[in-house]
Design an enzyme around this catalytic site. Structure first.
Site, PDB file in Angstrom:
ATOM      1  N   HIS A 110      23.876-114.782   5.586  1.00 22.22           N
ATOM      2  CA  HIS A 110      23.302-113.663   6.184  1.00 22.22           C
ATOM      3  C   HIS A 110      24.074-113.537   7.390  1.00 22.22           C
ATOM      4  O   HIS A 110      24.677-114.403   8.140  1.00 22.22           O
ATOM      5  CB  HIS A 110      21.857-113.880   6.548  1.00 22.22           C
ATOM      6  CG  HIS A 110      21.534-115.257   7.283  1.00 22.22           C
ATOM      7  ND1 HIS A 110      21.455-115.345   8.665  1.00 22.22           N
ATOM      8  CD2 HIS A 110      21.068-116.432   6.791  1.00 22.22           C
ATOM      9  CE1 HIS A 110      20.999-116.301   9.006  1.00 22.22           C
ATOM     10  NE2 HIS A 110      21.007-117.277   7.840  1.00 22.22           N
ATOM     11  N   ASP A 112      22.766-111.603  10.476  1.00 22.39           N
ATOM     12  CA  ASP A 112      21.712-111.619  11.615  1.00 22.39           C
ATOM     13  C   ASP A 112      21.671-112.933  11.980  1.00 22.39           C
ATOM     14  O   ASP A 112      21.899-113.959  11.220  1.00 22.39           O
ATOM     15  CB  ASP A 112      20.620-110.980  11.021  1.00 22.39           C
ATOM     16  CG  ASP A 112      19.827-111.910  10.314  1.00 22.39           C
ATOM     17  OD1 ASP A 112      20.300-112.269   9.082  1.00 22.39           O
ATOM     18  OD2 ASP A 112      18.609-112.406  10.291  1.00 22.39           O
ATOM     19  N   ASP A 143      24.850-121.072  11.502  1.00 28.60           N
ATOM     20  CA  ASP A 143      23.824-120.281  10.805  1.00 28.60           C
ATOM     21  C   ASP A 143      24.022-118.607  11.037  1.00 28.60           C
ATOM     22  O   ASP A 143      23.227-118.485  12.423  1.00 28.60           O
ATOM     23  CB  ASP A 143      22.426-120.940  11.400  1.00 28.60           C
ATOM     24  CG  ASP A 143      21.503-120.402  10.663  1.00 28.60           C
ATOM     25  OD1 ASP A 143      21.373-119.742   9.495  1.00 28.60           O
ATOM     26  OD2 ASP A 143      20.254-120.577  11.065  1.00 28.60           O
ATOM     27  N   GLU A 178      17.591-112.169   7.549  1.00 32.29           N
ATOM     28  CA  GLU A 178      17.257-113.582   6.994  1.00 32.29           C
ATOM     29  C   GLU A 178      16.417-114.218   8.158  1.00 32.29           C
ATOM     30  O   GLU A 178      15.121-114.603   7.773  1.00 32.29           O
ATOM     31  CB  GLU A 178      18.281-114.516   6.692  1.00 32.29           C
ATOM     32  CG  GLU A 178      17.805-115.728   5.782  1.00 32.29           C
ATOM     33  CD  GLU A 178      17.221-116.673   6.674  1.00 32.29           C
ATOM     34  OE1 GLU A 178      16.543-117.557   6.075  1.00 32.29           O
ATOM     35  OE2 GLU A 178      17.575-117.000   7.772  1.00 32.29           O
ATOM     36  N   GLU A 179      16.884-114.123   9.454  1.00 34.51           N
ATOM     37  CA  GLU A 179      15.997-114.931  10.611  1.00 34.51           C
ATOM     38  C   GLU A 179      14.646-114.274  10.797  1.00 34.51           C
ATOM     39  O   GLU A 179      13.952-114.644  11.543  1.00 34.51           O
ATOM     40  CB  GLU A 179      16.990-115.110  11.987  1.00 34.51           C
ATOM     41  CG  GLU A 179      18.273-115.779  11.407  1.00 34.51           C
ATOM     42  CD  GLU A 179      18.109-117.199  11.163  1.00 34.51           C
ATOM     43  OE1 GLU A 179      17.117-117.783  11.083  1.00 34.51           O
ATOM     44  OE2 GLU A 179      19.208-117.832  11.013  1.00 34.51           O
ATOM     45  N   HIS A 443      19.522-122.351  15.512  1.00 31.70           N
ATOM     46  CA  HIS A 443      17.999-121.607  16.174  1.00 31.70           C
ATOM     47  C   HIS A 443      17.938-122.271  17.680  1.00 31.70           C
ATOM     48  O   HIS A 443      17.173-121.945  18.535  1.00 31.70           O
ATOM     49  CB  HIS A 443      16.721-121.953  15.335  1.00 31.70           C
ATOM     50  CG  HIS A 443      16.712-121.387  13.972  1.00 31.70           C
ATOM     51  ND1 HIS A 443      15.612-121.056  13.372  1.00 31.70           N
ATOM     52  CD2 HIS A 443      17.728-121.096  13.304  1.00 31.70           C
ATOM     53  CE1 HIS A 443      16.069-120.486  12.020  1.00 31.70           C
ATOM     54  NE2 HIS A 443      17.314-120.694  12.002  1.00 31.70           N
TER      55      HIS A 443
END
Ligand SMILES: [Zn+2]
Length: 472
Positions: A110, A112, A143, A178-179, A443
């Site tokens: 992903h 995003d 990520d 995705e996030e 994150h």
């Protein structure tokens, strides 16, 4: 799985593999620099952020896909969000058909990223890619922009070495939300089912055992999150007037919530199951260090530490609406609202676990307190079928790409969209890989990518593509 040998050529695939690894190593600086360019684009799917950045990042990913020269078609697409009149964020879909009956592999990542959070907590700016001590720092550096670049860099390496002999079908699907809950993911799969159909699906969005030991993620926990409002009185009263004779909502809430756990902190909800499976050694000392446990605080649960995180349920109260400390007065609270988030053992559905939790709370609501449940959000866990040929091929590629045998990993968190993949493509083998290590801090502020892990992940995926191409 063996490669076809040609007469008179003693080790054709061995020479070719060495060339693929060489090409992956030679192309690594370019891959790192392309990754840095992606990190500079602050593409976040939350409505509060500038959505045109996601268009920019999808265009950058599409350009990288086109640049490999292997795809027949590269498109930027959006799918509808079911139940709304909105569409999802832009995703990149690149495809090439398999030739001569070769298999097809689908590569997922992903583009995003999570919001950066408090800029002040970052040692260097979140969208300024920075290399320090063998790691690349930046939001999305691990990520999951490194997942995208692992796909691109490995395709570049095999395309360079194999040329027209690359007959493998390849689809690359890089989503843009995705996030933010992959809200159009299931619709995207059904809109593009033919283009996405594959024998094996690499989901490059997980982690490794450590920075030098690869991990194949073979189980994920599910989740069940909901809000429950607890009411005992139809209005607030002076606690000196009725305290001791009627229950306030906080008393009912804490009494009820306390029944969710056994004395050792393990889950006491009948009907929430656990999975029986072996786990690697992991010491309390490591747990204390990685989780930031205070010196006098003990861990919770029973069984091996990793079984508690990978194979057993957990229940956490993550929010509470009641009178704040600043506004506290001598009053009996009429109602309290809490948000409960449970992790569900792989093998049990989110729905099943939620039913057990709701039944438990209803059975344990003290003094006949009135409960109202709302905002239920469920996700299923996942157990990888490890018996397929693609899993065996991936483990071998990891061993050769890292030079260390891979560890089968469980993950305490969830990747809910994997259930959508399994539902839409039940025949495909799912391979959950990734570029993160335990210090990546996805994150969180100061997210980073270990450069050696990234280097080895690219080598692994290049070997996997090359070996899949050899399958007849
Ligand atoms: Zn991710």
């Amino acid at each position: 799985m063996t490669s076809p040998a040609l007469p008179g050529d003693p080790n054709p695939s061995g020479d070719r593999e060495a060339a693929v690894l060489d090409a992956a190593a030679t192309g690594f600086p370019a891959a790192l620099s392309d990754l840095g360019q992606l990190v500079r684009i602050p593409g976040m799917a939350w409505p509060a952020f500038d959505q045109t950045q996601l268009e920019r990042s999808s265009e950058a990913v599409a350009a990288l896909a086109s640049g490999t020269g292997v795809f027949d078609d590269v498109r930027i697409l959006r799918a509808a969000i079911p139940g709304t009149d909105e569409v999802g964020q832009p995703a990149v879909l690149a495809t090439r058909a398999a030739r001569n009956g070769k298999p097809t592999i689908l590569l997922y990542a992903h583009h995003d990223v999570q919001p950066p959070g408090d800029d002040a907590l970052w040692e260097t700016p979140p969208f300024e890619p920075t290399v320090r001590d063998g790691r690349l720092y930046g939001r999305g550096a691990a990520d999951d922009k490194a997942g995208i670049m692992a796909h691109i860099a490995s395709i570049r390496a095999v395309a360079e070495v194999l040329g027209d002999d690359l007959e493998l079908g390849i689809a690359m699907f890089v989503e843009g939300e995705e996030e933010y809950g992959s809200r159009s993911f299931a619709q995207f799969l059904s809109d593009n089912k033919d283009a996405l159909r594959a024998d094996a699906i690499v989901v490059a969005d997980s982690g490794n055992w450590d920075s030098s030991t690869p991990g194949l993620t073979v189980s994920l926990r599910g989740n069940a999150r909901f809000t429950v409002r607890v009411r005992t009185l139809d209005h607030a009263s002076h606690s000196g007037m009725f305290g001791g004779a009627v229950p306030d909502a906080m008393m009912a809430t804490v009494t009820m919530l306390a029944t969710l756990w056994n004395a050792d902190g393990s889950v006491a909800v009948e009907g929430m199951i656990e999975r029986d499976a072996q786990t690697p050694d992991y010491t309390e000392e490591t747990l204390r260090d990685e989780a930031g446990l205070l010196p006098g605080t003990s861990p919770i649960g029973d069984g091996t530490i990793l079984s508690r995180i990978w194979n057993k349920p957990s229940v956490t109260v993550i929010g509470i609406d009641a009178t704040s400390v600043a506004a506290a007065s001598n009053t009996l609270l009429p109602e309290v609202t809490v948000v409960i988030s449970a992790r569900v053992a792989p093998g049990q559905t989110g729905e099943d676990a939620y039913a057990a939790l709701e039944a438990h709370l209803r059975a344990h609501a003290p003094f006949g307190a009135e409960l109202t449940f709302s905002d239920v959000d469920l996700g299923n866990g996942f157990l990888v079928d490890t018996s397929g040929w693609a899993v065996a091929l991936t483990r071998e590629a990891m061993r050769d790409g890292y030079g260390v045998a891979p560890v089968d990993l469980g993950v305490g968190g969830s990747i809910p969209f994997i259930a959508d993949l399994v539902r839409e493509f039940p025949q495909a083998q799912i391979l959950v890989t990734g570029v993160e290590d335990p210090h990546s801090r996805a994150h969180s502020p100061n997210e980073s990518l270990h450069l050696d892990t990234f280097r080895h992940a690219v080598a692994t995926e290049a070997l996997l593509l090359s070996r899949m191409n050899d399958i007849i």
